[in-house]
Write a protein that holds these residues in place. Structure first.
Motif, mmCIF file in Angstrom:
data_model
loop_
_atom_site.group_PDB
_atom_site.id
_atom_site.type_symbol
_atom_site.label_atom_id
_atom_site.label_comp_id
_atom_site.label_asym_id
_atom_site.label_seq_id
_atom_site.Cartn_x
_atom_site.Cartn_y
_atom_site.Cartn_z
ATOM 1 N N LYS A 28 -7.249 -15.538 -0.811
ATOM 2 C CA LYS A 28 -6.159 -15.385 0.172
ATOM 3 C C LYS A 28 -5.174 -14.287 -0.248
ATOM 4 O O LYS A 28 -3.961 -14.490 -0.333
ATOM 5 C CB LYS A 28 -5.434 -16.704 0.369
ATOM 6 C CG LYS A 28 -6.328 -17.788 0.936
ATOM 7 C CD LYS A 28 -5.571 -19.092 1.153
ATOM 8 C CE LYS A 28 -6.495 -20.160 1.732
ATOM 9 N NZ LYS A 28 -5.801 -21.454 1.949
ATOM 10 N N ARG A 29 -5.724 -13.097 -0.541
ATOM 11 C CA ARG A 29 -4.910 -11.953 -0.920
ATOM 12 C C ARG A 29 -5.484 -10.702 -0.273
ATOM 13 O O ARG A 29 -6.600 -10.705 0.268
ATOM 14 C CB ARG A 29 -4.897 -11.775 -2.436
ATOM 15 C CG ARG A 29 -6.272 -11.539 -3.033
ATOM 16 C CD ARG A 29 -6.229 -11.184 -4.515
ATOM 17 N NE ARG A 29 -7.562 -11.096 -5.094
ATOM 18 C CZ ARG A 29 -8.346 -10.013 -5.002
ATOM 19 N NH1 ARG A 29 -7.936 -8.930 -4.339
ATOM 20 N NH2 ARG A 29 -9.553 -10.012 -5.564
ATOM 21 N N ALA A 30 -4.718 -9.619 -0.299
ATOM 22 C CA ALA A 30 -5.218 -8.358 0.236
ATOM 23 C C ALA A 30 -6.237 -7.758 -0.732
ATOM 24 O O ALA A 30 -6.039 -7.780 -1.940
ATOM 25 C CB ALA A 30 -4.061 -7.376 0.437
ATOM 26 N N PRO A 31 -7.333 -7.203 -0.226
ATOM 27 C CA PRO A 31 -8.334 -6.603 -1.109
ATOM 28 C C PRO A 31 -7.834 -5.283 -1.715
ATOM 29 O O PRO A 31 -6.984 -4.610 -1.143
ATOM 30 C CB PRO A 31 -9.526 -6.341 -0.184
ATOM 31 C CG PRO A 31 -8.932 -6.253 1.184
ATOM 32 C CD PRO A 31 -7.746 -7.152 1.192
ATOM 33 N N VAL A 32 -8.384 -4.974 -2.878
ATOM 34 C CA VAL A 32 -8.094 -3.713 -3.542
ATOM 35 C C VAL A 32 -9.388 -2.903 -3.543
ATOM 36 O O VAL A 32 -10.297 -3.180 -4.332
ATOM 37 C CB VAL A 32 -7.578 -3.929 -4.980
ATOM 38 C CG1 VAL A 32 -7.289 -2.563 -5.635
ATOM 39 C CG2 VAL A 32 -6.329 -4.780 -4.980
ATOM 40 N N SER A 55 -24.271 -4.317 -0.920
ATOM 41 C CA SER A 55 -24.426 -4.475 -2.372
ATOM 42 C C SER A 55 -23.334 -3.772 -3.169
ATOM 43 O O SER A 55 -23.418 -3.660 -4.384
ATOM 44 C CB SER A 55 -25.797 -3.934 -2.803
ATOM 45 O OG SER A 55 -25.926 -2.557 -2.486
ATOM 46 N N SER A 56 -22.291 -3.293 -2.497
ATOM 47 C CA SER A 56 -21.240 -2.530 -3.170
ATOM 48 C C SER A 56 -20.214 -3.436 -3.833
ATOM 49 O O SER A 56 -20.082 -4.626 -3.521
ATOM 50 C CB SER A 56 -20.523 -1.622 -2.164
ATOM 51 O OG SER A 56 -19.760 -2.389 -1.251
ATOM 52 N N ALA A 57 -19.457 -2.831 -4.747
ATOM 53 C CA ALA A 57 -18.348 -3.551 -5.381
ATOM 54 C C ALA A 57 -17.278 -3.908 -4.354
ATOM 55 O O ALA A 57 -16.636 -4.964 -4.455
ATOM 56 C CB ALA A 57 -17.752 -2.700 -6.500
ATOM 57 N N ASP A 58 -17.102 -3.048 -3.365
ATOM 58 C CA ASP A 58 -16.101 -3.330 -2.332
ATOM 59 C C ASP A 58 -16.464 -4.572 -1.522
ATOM 60 O O ASP A 58 -15.579 -5.346 -1.119
ATOM 61 C CB ASP A 58 -15.943 -2.128 -1.402
ATOM 62 C CG ASP A 58 -14.936 -1.111 -1.913
ATOM 63 O OD1 ASP A 58 -14.327 -1.369 -2.973
ATOM 64 O OD2 ASP A 58 -14.755 -0.067 -1.257
ATOM 65 N N ALA A 59 -17.759 -4.783 -1.248
ATOM 66 C CA ALA A 59 -18.167 -5.978 -0.505
ATOM 67 C C ALA A 59 -17.840 -7.232 -1.299
ATOM 68 O O ALA A 59 -17.342 -8.229 -0.746
ATOM 69 C CB ALA A 59 -19.658 -5.911 -0.183
ATOM 70 N N ALA A 60 -18.107 -7.187 -2.595
ATOM 71 C CA ALA A 60 -17.757 -8.333 -3.434
ATOM 72 C C ALA A 60 -16.252 -8.547 -3.479
ATOM 73 O O ALA A 60 -15.763 -9.679 -3.425
ATOM 74 C CB ALA A 60 -18.313 -8.115 -4.848
ATOM 75 N N GLU A 61 -15.500 -7.448 -3.555
ATOM 76 C CA GLU A 61 -14.042 -7.547 -3.574
ATOM 77 C C GLU A 61 -13.512 -8.119 -2.265
ATOM 78 O O GLU A 61 -12.580 -8.940 -2.268
ATOM 79 C CB GLU A 61 -13.432 -6.172 -3.843
ATOM 80 C CG GLU A 61 -11.932 -6.051 -3.577
ATOM 81 C CD GLU A 61 -11.067 -6.931 -4.459
ATOM 82 O OE1 GLU A 61 -9.859 -7.039 -4.175
ATOM 83 O OE2 GLU A 61 -11.583 -7.519 -5.434
ATOM 84 N N GLY A 62 -14.102 -7.721 -1.156
ATOM 85 C CA GLY A 62 -13.659 -8.246 0.129
ATOM 86 C C GLY A 62 -13.857 -9.746 0.229
ATOM 87 O O GLY A 62 -12.973 -10.479 0.703
ATOM 88 N N ALA A 63 -15.015 -10.230 -0.224
ATOM 89 C CA ALA A 63 -15.277 -11.669 -0.204
ATOM 90 C C ALA A 63 -14.343 -12.410 -1.160
ATOM 91 O O ALA A 63 -13.807 -13.480 -0.841
ATOM 92 C CB ALA A 63 -16.739 -11.934 -0.570
ATOM 93 N N ARG A 64 -14.155 -11.821 -2.346
ATOM 94 C CA ARG A 64 -13.286 -12.451 -3.348
ATOM 95 C C ARG A 64 -11.838 -12.527 -2.847
ATOM 96 O O ARG A 64 -11.169 -13.567 -2.994
ATOM 97 C CB ARG A 64 -13.349 -11.657 -4.653
ATOM 98 C CG ARG A 64 -12.667 -12.333 -5.830
ATOM 99 C CD ARG A 64 -12.797 -11.495 -7.097
ATOM 100 N NE ARG A 64 -14.192 -11.226 -7.416
ATOM 101 C CZ ARG A 64 -14.768 -10.023 -7.331
ATOM 102 N NH1 ARG A 64 -14.053 -8.963 -6.960
ATOM 103 N NH2 ARG A 64 -16.036 -9.863 -7.649
ATOM 104 N N ALA A 65 -11.358 -11.430 -2.253
ATOM 105 C CA ALA A 65 -9.980 -11.407 -1.746
ATOM 106 C C ALA A 65 -9.786 -12.434 -0.628
ATOM 107 O O ALA A 65 -8.732 -13.073 -0.529
ATOM 108 C CB ALA A 65 -9.630 -10.009 -1.259
ATOM 109 N N PHE A 66 -10.823 -12.595 0.207
ATOM 110 C CA PHE A 66 -10.725 -13.576 1.296
ATOM 111 C C PHE A 66 -10.592 -14.988 0.738
ATOM 112 O O PHE A 66 -9.748 -15.774 1.193
ATOM 113 C CB PHE A 66 -11.957 -13.465 2.195
ATOM 114 C CG PHE A 66 -11.972 -14.444 3.332
ATOM 115 C CD1 PHE A 66 -11.208 -14.224 4.469
ATOM 116 C CD2 PHE A 66 -12.738 -15.605 3.259
ATOM 117 C CE1 PHE A 66 -11.212 -15.135 5.517
ATOM 118 C CE2 PHE A 66 -12.750 -16.517 4.299
ATOM 119 C CZ PHE A 66 -11.981 -16.278 5.429
#
Length: 258
Positions: free
Chosen positions: A250-254, A236-247
Motif C-alpha cells: 500500500k505504497r507508491a512504487p519506485v 519479467s522485469s524488476a518494475d513488474a515485481a516492484e509494482g506488485a510489491r508496492a500494491f
C-alpha cells in the motif's frame, strides 16, 4: 538539455515530464529547419533518458502552429529531418507518449504535428485544418495518413478535400481530442494528464504505446504472439515485481525502468 528564450524551441523537465514549447510566436510558430531540428533533438533525448517518461508539446503565442514556414521554404529550406521527417516528429514520433497542448489554431503542418501526438488537450479557442489543397498542395506530413483513423471517414475526407476548419468543440464531439478546456488552460491540463502517465511503470507505458500503435496492422492470427514480444519482457522485469510489491504494501512504487 538547456535552452534560452531566443531559441525556436524551449525545453523544460519536471518529475519525469518534458515540456517542449514551440517558440516562434512572431512567425505564428511556423516550422523552419532550426525548429524541426530542435524538436527532433528534444524527442530523441526524451526517448534516451530513463528519468523522462512523457512529453507535453505546447506553443508560445496565440497560434499553436501555422505549419511550414513558407518564407524559409521560398529560400530553399525544408523543415524536414532525416530521421523524424517534417517538424522533427511527423514521420517518427517518440517511443514515449507525447501530449499536444493546443491553445490556438493548429493548421496545415501544425495540425499534422498534433496528429503525430498520442493525446490532445485543446482549449475552446483552438481549431484545426489541413488547407493544403487550397494552395494546390498535398498534406504530406502525415495528416492524410492519420486523420482517417481519428475521425469518421467521410468527415476526414471532407476536411482534407476542402481545407475546412474543425473547431475544438466539434473535434471533442467526434473524439479527436482527449480534453476540451478553457482558453489558457491547455498546458496545465496536459501536464496533469502527463503526470498521470509518469506515475505508471515506464516499461509498461512504452510497451502499451507500441502495441496500440502497431497492432492494427497485425494479422489476427498473429496478434497475441506479436503482443507477447512486448509484454513478456515487461512481465519479467524488476518494475513488474516492484509494482506488485508496492500494491501489497500500500505504497507508491519506485520505478527503475528495468
Amino acid at each position: 538539455m538547456t535552452t534560452t528564450h531566443d531559441e525556436p524551441v524551449l525545453v523544460s523537465d519536471d518529475n519525469g515530464v518534458r515540456t517542449i514549447t514551440l517558440n516562434r510566436p512572431s512567425a505564428r510558430n511556423a516550422v523552419d529547419l532550426a525548429m524541426a531540428t530542435a524538436i527532433e533533438d528534444a524527442l530523441t533525448e526524451l526517448d534516451e533518458r530513463r528519468d523522462l517518461m512523457v512529453a507535453v508539446l505546447a506553443a508560445n503565442g496565440p497560434t499553436f502552429c501555422a505549419g511550414m514556414d513558407l518564407k524559409a521554404f521560398l529560400r530553399g529550406e525544408r523543415p524536414v529531418t532525416e530521421r523524424r521527417g517534417f517538424a522533427g516528429i511527423a514521420q517518427e514520433p517518440p517511443r514515449k507518449p507525447i501530449i499536444a497542448a493546443v491553445d490556438g489554431p493548429a493548421v496545415a503542418g501544425g495540425f499534422e504535428i498534433v496528429l503525430a501526438c498520442d493525446m490532445i488537450v485543446a482549449s475552446e479557442k483552438a481549431f484545426f485544418a489541413l488547407p493544403e489543397v487550397k494552395r494546390g498542395l498535398v498534406a504530406a506530413g502525415g495528416g492524410l495518413l492519420r486523420l482517417p483513423g481519428r475521425l469518421p471517414y467521410h468527415l476526414a475526407m471532407e476536411l482534407a478535400l476542402t481545407g475546412k476548419q474543425i473547431s475544438a468543440d466539434d473535434a471533442s464531439r467526434y473524439g479527436l481530442i482527449n480534453q476540451l478546456v478553457a482558453p489558457g488552460a491547455a498546458v496545465a491540463a496536459a501536464r496533469e494528464l502527463a503526470a498521470e502517465v509518469a506515475a505508471c511503470g515506464p516499461l509498461a507505458v512504452a510497451a502499451t504505446k507500441r502495441i496500440l500503435q502497431d497492432s492494427p496492422g497485425w494479422p489476427a492470427d498473429e496478434a497475441f504472439e506479436r503482443q507477447s514480444e512486448f509484454t513478456n519482457p515487461v512481465r519479467s522485469s524488476a518494475d513488474a515485481a516492484e509494482g506488485a510489491r508496492a500494491f501489497t504494501e500500500k505504497r507508491a512504487p519506485v520505478w527503475t525502468g528495468s
